[in-house]
Design an enzyme around this catalytic site. Structure first.
Site: not given
Ligand SMILES: Nc1nc(=O)c2c([nH]1)NC[C@@H]1CN(c3ccc(C(=O)N[C@@H](CCC(=O)O)C(=O)O)cc3)CN21
Ligand SMILES: CC(C)C(=O)C(=O)O
Ligand SMILES: [Mg+2]
Length: 271
Positions: A188, A119
């Protein structure tokens, strides 16, 4: 529960059949052999050795410090636990952006470690690299929308494609990546309506969503989020499947069932 460990290994053609039949593809991240065996017997179709291991295994605040050596090591661990699941491995930051040749050299190392597909994060600008890999025997999943390796460019982990210009660019990106030969386009943190439109617009490539609504060909979550183990803030698109479950096997089995019957993700997990 149904143990699937004597089922045949999944192949690319099986995913085409699943898509034609309208069967959703259940994906979870996986980093070690014990969980790989568990996910395999619970019917997880694709195990993603994600660079999210930088967050959930290594305690980093981003995926940027993850190296190719780390990804090779964990891909090998997962591959030794799997019988049926298809194995997808993330190419880590800096291992593919320089050139198609660099990407091929490093993808070959992940494939040798046991990956069945790699990926790659990025839009239409990665199409040339994807075509180069696919023509040389490496199946590719493209990753668009929120691309965590670009967090410093994006300024945070936020929903992508929310305005009309961004949405139009994302549609063009998805098309270009499909035309370059990507088997899947992972989206995503993309508004559910846009992700549904993109999924419907692609004939050759399937889509995998995380925070992208229910109308993708499949769904993925980070394992440690969906069993309530990740200590950090969990994004809105995750659900803790241990709530009401009697064991990790039960939670993973319920996740697979919820993806297949389209009860996950619900509106509360979408944008
Ligand atoms: N434990 C974990 N889960 C994940 O889904 C994930 C990871 N790590 N590491 C790589 C990326 C980073 N990702 C992330 C990290 C943080 C948010 C987050 O804080 N989202 C908030 C919204 C923030 C905003 O709009 O400012 C949410 O509530 O969805 C989302 C995806 C998804 N991926
Ligand atoms: C959140 C998924 C799509 C990913 O890329 C990861 O786990 O690293
Ligand atoms: Mg990844």
């Amino acid at each position: 529960m149904a143990y699937l460990s004597d089922a045949k290994p999944l192949k690319l053609t099986d995913f085409a059949k699943m898509r034609a039949a309208g069967e959703k593809i259940a994906v979870l991240t996986s980093y070690d052999s014990s969980f790989a065996t568990l996910l395999d017997r619970c019917g997880v179709d694709i195990q993603l050795v994600g660079d999210s291991l930088g967050n959930v295994l290594q305690g980093h605040s981003s995926t940027l410090p993850v190296t190719l050596e780390h990804m090779e090591y964990h891909t090998g661990c997962v591959s030794r636990g799997v019988h049926r699941s298809f194995i997808m491995s993330d190419m880590p930051f800096g291992s593919y952006q320089e050139s198609p040749a660099q990407a091929m050299r490093n993808a070959a190392r992940l494939m040798a470690a046991g990956a069945h597909m790699v990926k790659i994060e990025g839009g239409a600008y990665m199409a040339e690299t994807i075509r180069f890999l696919v023509e040389r025997g490496v199946p590719v999943c493209a990753h668009i929308g929120l691309t965590p390796q670009s967090v410093n460019q994006l300024g945070g982990y936020r929903v992508q494609g929310a305005n009309q210009l961004q949405a139009a660019i994302m549609k063009d990106d998805a098309r270009a990546l499909q035309d370059a030969g990507a088997t899947f386009v992972l989206m995503e943190m993309v508004p559910a309506a846009l992700a549904g439109e993109i999924t419907a617009s692609l004939q050759e490539a399937g889509t995998i969503g995380i925070g992208a609504g229910v109308d993708c060909s499949g769904q993925v979550l980070v394992l440690h989020d969906m069993i309530g183990v990740y200590p950090g803030k969990r994004p809105r698109f995750t659900r803790d499947f241990m709530v009401g479950a009697s064991s990790i096997d039960d939670a993973v089995t319920r996740y697979v069932a919820a993806v297949k019957d389209k009860s996950f993700p619900a509106a509360e997990h979408s944008y």
